[in-house]
Design an enzyme around this catalytic site. Sequence first.
Site, short mmCIF file in Angstrom:
data_model
loop_
_atom_site.label_atom_id
_atom_site.label_comp_id
_atom_site.label_asym_id
_atom_site.label_seq_id
_atom_site.Cartn_x
_atom_site.Cartn_y
_atom_site.Cartn_z
N GLY A 10 0.85 -1.20 0.00
CA GLY A 10 0.00 0.00 0.00
C GLY A 10 0.88 1.24 0.00
O GLY A 10 1.51 1.57 1.01
N GLY A 12 0.09 4.41 -0.30
CA GLY A 12 -0.61 5.68 -0.05
C GLY A 12 0.26 6.53 0.88
O GLY A 12 1.46 6.29 1.03
N GLY A 15 1.68 4.32 3.87
CA GLY A 15 2.59 3.30 3.36
C GLY A 15 3.91 3.91 2.92
O GLY A 15 4.99 3.40 3.24
N GLY A 110 -0.86 4.89 17.67
CA GLY A 110 -0.16 6.07 18.20
C GLY A 110 -0.22 7.24 17.24
O GLY A 110 -0.56 7.09 16.06
N LYS A 164 -10.82 7.25 17.28
CA LYS A 164 -10.35 8.65 17.25
C LYS A 164 -10.63 9.28 15.88
O LYS A 164 -10.77 10.51 15.78
CB LYS A 164 -8.89 8.76 17.66
N ARG A 228 -7.20 14.06 7.83
CA ARG A 228 -8.24 13.98 6.80
C ARG A 228 -9.63 13.92 7.45
O ARG A 228 -10.57 14.51 6.97
CB ARG A 228 -8.05 12.73 5.91
N VAL A 252 -8.16 8.44 1.86
CA VAL A 252 -9.14 7.77 2.70
C VAL A 252 -9.39 8.57 4.00
O VAL A 252 -8.48 9.19 4.55
CB VAL A 252 -8.67 6.32 3.02
#
Length: 298
Positions: A10, A12, A15, A110, A164, A228, A252
């Site tokens: 991944g 993104g 990653g 974390g 969260k 985001r 995302v």
Amino acid sequence: MKNNSIAVIGAGKWGQALHFALSQKQEAFITSRTPRDIKNFVDLKTALECEYLIIAIPAQEIRAWLKENFIFKGQKILVASKGIEASSGEFLNEIYAEFVPNKNIGFISGPSFAAEVIQGLPCALVLNSDSKKLFKKFSAFFPTFIKTYYSSDVIGAEVAGAYKNVLAIASGICEGLHLGKNAQASLIARGLVEMERFGRFFGSKKSTFLGLSGAGDLFLTANSTMSRNYRVGLGLASNKKINEILKDLGEVAEGIKTADAIYNLSIKHEIYTPIANEVKLILDGKNPKDSLKDLLKH
Ligand SMILES: NC(=O)C1=CN([C@@H]2O[C@H](COP(=O)(O)OP(=O)(O)OC[C@H]3O[C@@H](n4cnc5c(N)ncnc54)[C@H](OP(=O)(O)O)[C@@H]3O)[C@@H](O)[C@H]2O)C=CC1
Ligand SMILES: O=C(CO)COP(=O)(O)O
């Protein structure tokens, strides 16, 4: 299998940041659905031959990805995703357990914005696993600018990391409605209480919510436009439609689907989760000002 080799799956934001971090001490590979011009980018087959894997794809895509691509050959895996599968209400450790033995899997938690990790700025992460041996192995791959802690509270870390994101949406709405810093601090503090209550139902430890995985990641994400999810909240407060918000975001925002998952789980198990439930209702079209009135009711 190639001994002691490591790959990130991944490419993104997260990653790529993890790949940057892991590449400081040794050669690390990276792969993704969409090929990229990154050093040590390999195809999926090559990546899956590595002994150590870090998987950084969105939570809602994991089950299908594992079914389609993954065959267990003794690999050790760290899951970098933060979310709860909305269609089933299952936690990621339950999904992975169908494919990988518990002793071979761990979960990263974390406060860790990818944009800072990729600049080599210092941070602290928790690697959560039933196996301390697995923690020690993975910990050795991390560079000196990342401090790693061990926890065996996998479910606590998972709940904290997923919850969260929903609270960051709530906090973004609070900011977008200009409700003030008192309201925002109250929301975040009550959110922490709420996520600990939810986690306790599933067997999480309170200490997980007081540390990096809970308070640490919540305070980070629910206070910054770098998140985001927080930006989704800002968009909702300005009456933007969710499709438009997601189009602008282009990445995302796990809190959206996780809000659905928490809503359904809270009804099924009768857990009191007022803030997460209001986020789900706002995502479904409720006016945020009506949610505020409902949350302020005695
Ligand atoms: N960004 C951050 O600061 C942090 C993110 N996380 C978590 O990490 C996870 C990933 O986030 P992030 O990297 O930021 O998200 P991005 O939106 O930046 O990237 C998502 C990645 O997932 C891949 N992907 C999406 N759908 C599929 C699919 N169906 N099959 C295979 N691969 C797929 C994409 O592949 P491609 O682009 O190649 O098509 C892309 O590499 C999330 O759970 C997030 O909560 C955790 C901590 C920090
Ligand atoms: O999990 C994160 C930081 O720890 C990233 O949060 P966002 O997905 O909201 O950007």
